[in-house]
Write an enzyme that holds these catalytic residues in place. Structure first.
Site, PDB file in Angstrom:
ATOM      1  N   LYS A 281       2.765   9.415  -3.224  1.00  0.00           N
ATOM      2  CA  LYS A 281       4.279   9.944  -2.837  1.00  0.00           C
ATOM      3  C   LYS A 281       4.971  10.275  -3.845  1.00  0.00           C
ATOM      4  CE  LYS A 281       4.245   7.379   1.628  1.00  0.00           C
ATOM      5  NZ  LYS A 281       5.342   6.136   2.483  1.00  0.00           N
TER       6      LYS A 281
ATOM      7  N   ASP B 280      10.327   8.589   6.019  1.00  0.00           N
ATOM      8  CA  ASP B 280       9.865   7.125   6.293  1.00  0.00           C
ATOM      9  C   ASP B 280      10.890   6.446   6.863  1.00  0.00           C
ATOM     10  OD1 ASP B 280       7.203   7.116   5.728  1.00  0.00           O
ATOM     11  OD2 ASP B 280       7.495   6.582   3.701  1.00  0.00           O
TER      12      ASP B 280
ATOM     13  N   GLY C 140       9.820  -1.789  -3.846  1.00  0.00           N
ATOM     14  CA  GLY C 140       8.693  -0.516  -4.155  1.00  0.00           C
ATOM     15  C   GLY C 140       9.103   0.930  -3.403  1.00  0.00           C
TER      16      GLY C 140
ATOM     17  N   ARG D 228      10.527  -9.678  -5.859  1.00  0.00           N
ATOM     18  CA  ARG D 228       9.771 -10.568  -6.885  1.00  0.00           C
ATOM     19  C   ARG D 228      10.019 -10.311  -8.291  1.00  0.00           C
ATOM     20  NH1 ARG D 228       3.329  -9.947  -6.463  1.00  0.00           N
ATOM     21  NH2 ARG D 228       3.868  -7.812  -7.519  1.00  0.00           N
TER      22      ARG D 228
HETATM   23  P1  NDP Z   1       4.738  -0.707  -3.613  1.00  0.00           P
HETATM   24  O1  NDP Z   1       3.395  -0.768  -4.247  1.00  0.00           O
HETATM   25  O2  NDP Z   1       5.572   0.646  -3.903  1.00  0.00           O
HETATM   26  O3  NDP Z   1       5.658  -1.743  -3.730  1.00  0.00           O
HETATM   27  C1  NDP Z   1       4.983  -2.999  -3.253  1.00  0.00           C
HETATM   28  C2  NDP Z   1       6.230  -4.239  -3.367  1.00  0.00           C
HETATM   29  O4  NDP Z   1       5.553  -5.501  -2.762  1.00  0.00           O
HETATM   30  C3  NDP Z   1       7.060  -4.433  -4.731  1.00  0.00           C
HETATM   31  O5  NDP Z   1       8.366  -4.711  -4.145  1.00  0.00           O
HETATM   32  C4  NDP Z   1       6.160  -5.915  -4.952  1.00  0.00           C
HETATM   33  O6  NDP Z   1       7.050  -6.595  -5.870  1.00  0.00           O
HETATM   34  C5  NDP Z   1       5.983  -6.593  -3.676  1.00  0.00           C
HETATM   35  N1  NDP Z   1       4.946  -7.411  -3.721  1.00  0.00           N
HETATM   36  C6  NDP Z   1       3.499  -6.985  -3.944  1.00  0.00           C
HETATM   37  N2  NDP Z   1       2.983  -8.343  -3.453  1.00  0.00           N
HETATM   38  C7  NDP Z   1       3.670  -9.132  -3.356  1.00  0.00           C
HETATM   39  C8  NDP Z   1       3.758 -10.740  -3.122  1.00  0.00           C
HETATM   40  N3  NDP Z   1       2.385 -11.267  -3.214  1.00  0.00           N
HETATM   41  N4  NDP Z   1       4.648 -11.434  -3.019  1.00  0.00           N
HETATM   42  C9  NDP Z   1       6.086 -10.993  -3.278  1.00  0.00           C
HETATM   43  N5  NDP Z   1       5.997  -9.587  -3.436  1.00  0.00           N
HETATM   44  C10 NDP Z   1       5.130  -8.612  -3.392  1.00  0.00           C
HETATM   45  O7  NDP Z   1       4.247  -0.491  -1.957  1.00  0.00           O
HETATM   46  P2  NDP Z   1       4.751   0.399  -0.640  1.00  0.00           P
HETATM   47  O8  NDP Z   1       6.441   0.142  -0.871  1.00  0.00           O
HETATM   48  O9  NDP Z   1       4.456   1.879  -0.989  1.00  0.00           O
HETATM   49  O10 NDP Z   1       4.234  -0.218   0.369  1.00  0.00           O
HETATM   50  C11 NDP Z   1       4.884  -1.463   0.951  1.00  0.00           C
HETATM   51  C12 NDP Z   1       4.184  -1.918   2.450  1.00  0.00           C
HETATM   52  O11 NDP Z   1       4.942  -1.072   3.149  1.00  0.00           O
HETATM   53  C13 NDP Z   1       2.801  -1.699   2.564  1.00  0.00           C
HETATM   54  O12 NDP Z   1       2.337  -2.779   3.317  1.00  0.00           O
HETATM   55  C14 NDP Z   1       2.824  -0.293   3.226  1.00  0.00           C
HETATM   56  O13 NDP Z   1       1.502  -0.340   3.977  1.00  0.00           O
HETATM   57  C15 NDP Z   1       3.978  -0.422   4.244  1.00  0.00           C
HETATM   58  N6  NDP Z   1       4.365   0.803   4.540  1.00  0.00           N
HETATM   59  C16 NDP Z   1       4.548   1.049   5.944  1.00  0.00           C
HETATM   60  C17 NDP Z   1       4.802   2.340   6.482  1.00  0.00           C
HETATM   61  C18 NDP Z   1       5.010   2.612   7.890  1.00  0.00           C
HETATM   62  O14 NDP Z   1       4.960   3.722   8.290  1.00  0.00           O
HETATM   63  N7  NDP Z   1       4.740   1.582   8.652  1.00  0.00           N
HETATM   64  C19 NDP Z   1       5.233   3.455   5.600  1.00  0.00           C
HETATM   65  C20 NDP Z   1       5.197   2.947   4.176  1.00  0.00           C
HETATM   66  C21 NDP Z   1       4.682   1.971   3.702  1.00  0.00           C
HETATM   67  P3  NDP Z   1       7.177  -6.108  -7.563  1.00  0.00           P
HETATM   68  O15 NDP Z   1       7.951  -5.243  -7.712  1.00  0.00           O
HETATM   69  O16 NDP Z   1       7.568  -7.248  -7.955  1.00  0.00           O
HETATM   70  O17 NDP Z   1       5.750  -5.773  -7.974  1.00  0.00           O
END
Ligand code: NDP
Length: 277
Positions: free
Chosen positions: A66, A103, A130, A153
């Site tokens: 993206k 989205d 994220g 986090r």
């Molecule tokens: P990113 O990798 O950009 O962001 C991940 C986020 O999750 C960050 O805020 C990270 O925190 C946090 N994180 C990861 N692991 C943990 C944990 N164990 N405990 C707490 N926080 C955690 O991912 P995306 O934003 O692209 O995607 C996020 C979710 O959204 C995914 O599950 C994806 O499948 C879903 N999604 C669904 C869509 C839909 O159409 N339904 C569309 C887009 C995404 P930190 O900043 O601290 O690393």
């Protein structure tokens, strides 16, 4: 040759987008072909260039491209620029590539149209900062929520998002914090926009965040309830949903951008949902 569309991702075999768009096209009598393209992780640009050079008209973009798509696009919608991520590309006049982010609109449509949840004046907690979280903030603000708190986090990333979106809807109280800052708060809607469910994990949220009317929404979707959805039920959330509806609604918004026809999403969503016993 039929009009060509595609979804780019890596991995991509699991993607439901080809099925969704094929159903949209059948339903609206649009003559098009939609394929899934596995782009190399380090070369989205070459893959996308080749697709558009050989006649491709539009594309969806998913993990992990993206941000690459944001850079690839020649022009951006304001919402894609603020989100810092592009999930939809369209070839326009003079072969210019336009980038958009559907989205967030997808999430808001799923909440309001499919789940019957009115966002106006609600207290909302967005967990995660994220790419997905960035994409949903603007449409949530535009839907008139009273409060939007972003918890992550890494709290600095949530603070950064407050700075970017601050002032877009001045009447909404937009704040950020770490897990501890959530103690003794309750929310009408809690959105899990972290990728923790992918690893079978759960953000360490405190107890008592839900009221009896609260909705818990996990952006992730899977055959089974996610860890976040199971936790929310234990915590007393009466409504719990996954992100399948958001997926279908963001696809419909992209389809509308490309074809100027709005497909009906309810039937498609029903066909995708695994049958309940
Ligand atoms: P990113 O990798 O950009 O962001 C991940 C986020 O999750 C960050 O805020 C990270 O925190 C946090 N994180 C990861 N692991 C943990 C944990 N164990 N405990 C707490 N926080 C955690 O991912 P995306 O934003 O692209 O995607 C996020 C979710 O959204 C995914 O599950 C994806 O499948 C879903 N999604 C669904 C869509 C839909 O159409 N339904 C569309 C887009 C995404 P930190 O900043 O601290 O690393």
């Amino acid at each position: 040759m039929l009009d060509q569309y595609a979804v780019f991702g890596n991995p991509i075999a699991h993607s439901k987008s080809p099925q969704i768009h094929t159903w949209f096209a059948q339903q609206t009598n649009q003559q098009l072909e939609y394929s899934a393209i596995l782009a190399p992780e380090d070369d989205f640009e070459a893959s996308a260039k080749s697709f558009f050079a050989s006649g491709g008209l539009g594309a969806n973009v998913t993990v992990p491209f993206k941000l690459d798509a944001l850079v690839f696009a020649d022009t951006l919608s304001p919402r894609a620029r603020r989100a810092g991520a592009v999930n939809t590309l369209q070839k326009g006049k003079n072969n210019q590539i336009y980038g958009d982010n559907t989205d967030g609109v997808g999430l808001v449509r799923d909440l309001t149209n499919n789940l019957g949840f009115s966002l106006a004046d609600k207290k909302v907690l967005l967990v995660g900062a994220g790419g997905a979280a960035r994409g949903v903030i603007e449409p949530l603000l535009n839907a008139g929520v009273a409060q939007l708190k972003i918890a992550n986090r890494t709290p600095e990333k949530a603070q950064q998002l407050v700075k970017i979106f601050h002032g877009l809807q001045p009447e909404t109280q937009l704040t950020s914090g770490n897990w501890a800052s959530l103690e003794a708060n309750q929310f009408d809607l809690i959105i899990n926009a972290t990728s923790s469910s992918l690893a079978g994990d759960l953000p360490p949220l405190p107890d008592h965040l839900f009221t009896q009317q609260s909705l818990a929404y996990d952006l992730m979707y899977s055959q089974q309830a996610t860890p976040f959805m199971l936790w929310a039920k234990q915590q007393g959330a009466t409504q719990v949903a996954d992100g399948l509806g958001m997926l279908v609604e963001q696809a419909a918004e992209a389809f509308f951008l490309w074809r100027q026809v709005r497909p009906k999403t309810k039937l498609v969503l029903e066909r995708l949902r695994p049958k309940q016993d």
